[in-house]
Design a protein around this motif. Structure first.
Motif, PDB file in Angstrom:
ATOM      1  N   UNK A  41       1.811  -4.508   5.419  1.00 23.06           N
ATOM      2  CA  UNK A  41       1.310  -4.844   4.079  1.00 23.06           C
ATOM      3  C   UNK A  41       0.700  -3.601   3.428  1.00 23.06           C
ATOM      4  N   UNK A  42      -0.086  -2.885   4.219  1.00 21.55           N
ATOM      5  CA  UNK A  42      -0.739  -1.662   3.707  1.00 21.55           C
ATOM      6  C   UNK A  42       0.329  -0.652   3.219  1.00 21.55           C
ATOM      7  N   UNK A  43       1.388  -0.482   4.025  1.00 19.94           N
ATOM      8  CA  UNK A  43       2.450   0.462   3.652  1.00 19.94           C
ATOM      9  C   UNK A  43       3.173  -0.018   2.396  1.00 19.94           C
ATOM     10  N   UNK A  44       3.444  -1.328   2.330  1.00 19.35           N
ATOM     11  CA  UNK A  44       4.133  -1.885   1.153  1.00 19.35           C
ATOM     12  C   UNK A  44       3.309  -1.635  -0.112  1.00 19.35           C
ATOM     13  N   UNK A  45       2.001  -1.795  -0.004  1.00 16.07           N
ATOM     14  CA  UNK A  45       1.130  -1.581  -1.167  1.00 16.07           C
ATOM     15  C   UNK A  45       1.116  -0.101  -1.547  1.00 16.07           C
ATOM     16  N   UNK A  46       1.092   0.773  -0.535  1.00 10.78           N
ATOM     17  CA  UNK A  46       1.103   2.224  -0.799  1.00 10.78           C
ATOM     18  C   UNK A  46       2.361   2.619  -1.576  1.00 10.78           C
ATOM     19  N   UNK A 105      -7.933  -0.571  -0.697  1.00 12.06           N
ATOM     20  CA  UNK A 105      -8.884  -0.159  -1.743  1.00 12.06           C
ATOM     21  C   UNK A 105      -8.866   1.364  -1.885  1.00 12.06           C
ATOM     22  N   UNK A 106      -8.739   2.049  -0.755  1.00  9.73           N
ATOM     23  CA  UNK A 106      -8.699   3.520  -0.774  1.00  9.73           C
ATOM     24  C   UNK A 106      -7.461   4.000  -1.534  1.00  9.73           C
ATOM     25  N   UNK A 107      -6.326   3.300  -1.324  1.00 10.93           N
ATOM     26  CA  UNK A 107      -5.093   3.643  -2.049  1.00 10.93           C
ATOM     27  C   UNK A 107      -5.331   3.521  -3.560  1.00 10.93           C
ATOM     28  N   UNK A 108      -6.188   2.563  -3.932  1.00 10.56           N
ATOM     29  CA  UNK A 108      -6.486   2.349  -5.363  1.00 10.56           C
ATOM     30  C   UNK A 108      -7.568   3.300  -5.872  1.00 10.56           C
ATOM     31  N   UNK A 114      -5.117  -9.621  15.785  1.00 10.29           N
ATOM     32  CA  UNK A 114      -4.252  -8.668  15.102  1.00 10.29           C
ATOM     33  C   UNK A 114      -3.608  -7.701  16.097  1.00 10.29           C
ATOM     34  N   UNK A 115      -2.380  -7.336  15.791  1.00 12.21           N
ATOM     35  CA  UNK A 115      -1.658  -6.384  16.628  1.00 12.21           C
ATOM     36  C   UNK A 115      -1.903  -4.955  16.150  1.00 12.21           C
ATOM     37  N   UNK A 116      -2.465  -4.794  14.950  1.00  8.35           N
ATOM     38  CA  UNK A 116      -2.716  -3.437  14.426  1.00  8.35           C
ATOM     39  C   UNK A 116      -4.026  -3.411  13.636  1.00  8.35           C
ATOM     40  N   UNK A 117      -3.940  -3.348  12.303  1.00  3.52           N
ATOM     41  CA  UNK A 117      -5.175  -3.275  11.510  1.00  3.52           C
ATOM     42  C   UNK A 117      -5.906  -4.626  11.487  1.00  3.52           C
ATOM     43  N   UNK A 118      -7.221  -4.557  11.312  1.00  8.24           N
ATOM     44  CA  UNK A 118      -8.005  -5.775  11.092  1.00  8.24           C
ATOM     45  C   UNK A 118      -7.942  -6.145   9.610  1.00  8.24           C
ATOM     46  N   UNK A 119      -8.307  -7.391   9.300  1.00  9.06           N
ATOM     47  CA  UNK A 119      -8.277  -7.840   7.902  1.00  9.06           C
ATOM     48  C   UNK A 119      -9.199  -6.972   7.033  1.00  9.06           C
ATOM     49  N   UNK A 120     -10.371  -6.624   7.560  1.00 17.98           N
ATOM     50  CA  UNK A 120     -11.304  -5.764   6.816  1.00 17.98           C
ATOM     51  C   UNK A 120     -10.692  -4.401   6.542  1.00 17.98           C
ATOM     52  N   UNK A 121      -9.967  -3.879   7.534  1.00 22.58           N
ATOM     53  CA  UNK A 121      -9.286  -2.589   7.334  1.00 22.58           C
ATOM     54  C   UNK A 121      -8.209  -2.718   6.266  1.00 22.58           C
ATOM     55  N   UNK A 122      -7.521  -3.859   6.260  1.00 23.75           N
ATOM     56  CA  UNK A 122      -6.490  -4.080   5.238  1.00 23.75           C
ATOM     57  C   UNK A 122      -7.131  -4.009   3.853  1.00 23.75           C
TER      58      UNK A 122
END
Ligand code: KG4
Ligand code: ZN
Length: 344
Positions: A222-227, A180-183, A167-175
């Motif tokens: 992906x994280x930003x798109x979900x946010x 989940x935190x956003x939810x 990964x170039x940034x977040x790990x899959x677990x972080x994703x």
């Protein structure tokens, strides 16, 4: 150290290994490559903070390590003077947490005058696949997905592996955990997304798949798109999350898994390998496991997944790696010290 003589001619090789790189304290006994015990104490103290607090993790390791090692010995019906070598997770991880395991194991190696073995945590996640009667044949590819790493590893022998994508940034677990935190779900959110996603429709919401060249990954977009998606929807309907939790979780999970498996397919094609494994905490995810198995059947792969207890952090994987290091006489001096980061 003078430990190389007569070691490989020994009938039995019994190793005690400790894993303390993050927020789980674990001890395992391995005899001739078989895991006799794998005891794991998880730390609940971090839940209220929404993530692992390093200083609290170190303190909890100090409290847990003696009872966890005692339980591992008891379950294996062995005592400390039966142990032929002592192993610990040397890197990577939280430095305070690693130090607890390092000092504990080094003290035992010194006191019992037995060899010390350093283990790299990510190498150990890959070799968790060798804790089974149905082992992958070399060379194999392993998709290692954890809270801190996402890697595709080409493994040509137990101690020879090469990272071919990461990964170039977040790990899959972080994703998983950050979405989940956003939810509004508590830490660690990965298992909860899995739980709710089981009852949802994975195709209900569509999230973007990043276009990253080669075998590397990216999850921050992906994280930003979900946010933004959640912010927009809750503006229109404040109870959007509660009303649609299962479908949201299933759709997030579907996208994370499709990103992972598309890259894994590309790696298998590039390296012409059909022995394929997954490993790391996220490989406990039921949707990833099922999708990986289904893809394997389609692609004619032989697929391997460690049993649940060897997916998330555990000392069994440290012990099996130490066993192969023992066979190769890869011992460490007592000046060995842990490192938060390490190339391998
Ligand atoms: O390998 P691991 O136990 O620790 C690290 O070395 O990081 O991985 C922990 C990660 C966390 O991000 C956690 O949310 C994720 O694994 N995880 C899962 C599941 N179980 C653990 N993610 C999705 N679904 C699961 N069932
Ligand atoms: Zn891990």
């Amino acid at each position: 150290m003078q430990h190389s003589e007569n070691l490989s001619s020994k009938k039995n090789i019994i190793i005690l290994a400790v894993e303390s790189s993050c927020d789980d304290t674990s001890a395992s006994i391995c005899k001739n490559g078989d895991i006799l015990s794998n005891v794991i104490a998880t730390q609940d103290v971090h839940k209220q903070y929404g993530g692992v607090v390093p200083e609290l993790a170190s303190r909890a390791h100090i409290q847990n390590i003696v009872p966890v090692v005692e339980a591992a010995l008891q379950k294996a019906e062995l005592e400390l003077n039966n142990i032929d070598a002592f192993a610990y997770t040397q890197a990577p991880g939280l430095i305070g947490s690693l130090l607890v395991g390092a000092q504990f194991i080094k003290s035992l190696a010194l006191a019992f005058d037995k060899p010390l073995i350093e283990v790299h945590h990510m190498q150990a996640h890959v070799l968790a696949n060798l804790i089974s009667n149905d082992k992958p044949k070399f060379p194999f590819l392993c998709l290692t997905v954890s809270g801190g790493h996402t890697q595709i590893v080409l493994c040509t022998s137990p101690l020879n592996m090469q990272v071919v994508g990461q990964t170039l940034d977040d790990a899959a677990g972080e994703a998983f955990d950050k979405t989940a935190k956003i939810l509004g779900l508590p830490y660690p959110g990965g298992p909860l997304i899995d739980k709710y996603g089981k009852h949802g429709n994975p195709l209900r919401f569509t999230f973007p798949e990043p276009n990253i060249p080669g075998l590397d990954f990216s999850f921050s977009g992906l994280k930003t798109a979900i946010l933004y998606f959640i912010q927009n929807e809750t503006k229109a309907n404040p109870s959007f999350i509660q009303d649609n939790l299962n479908d949201i979780c299933a759709s997030i999970q579907q996208r994370i898994v499709s990103i992972l498996l598309n890259k894994l397919s590309a790696a298998a094609k590039k390296y012409q390998v059909s022995e394929i494994c997954i490993a790391g905490g996220v490989s406990a995810n039921s949707y990833l496991r099922a999708s990986f198995k289904a893809l394997g059947e389609k692609q004619n792969w032989n697929t391997y997944i460690p049993s649940f207890e060897y997916c998330t952090d555990n000392a069994g994987m440290i012990a099996i790696t130490a066993y192969y290091k023992f066979l190769n006489k890869q011992f460490a001096p007592l000046t060995s010290s842990p490192a938060a980061r390490a190339e391998w």
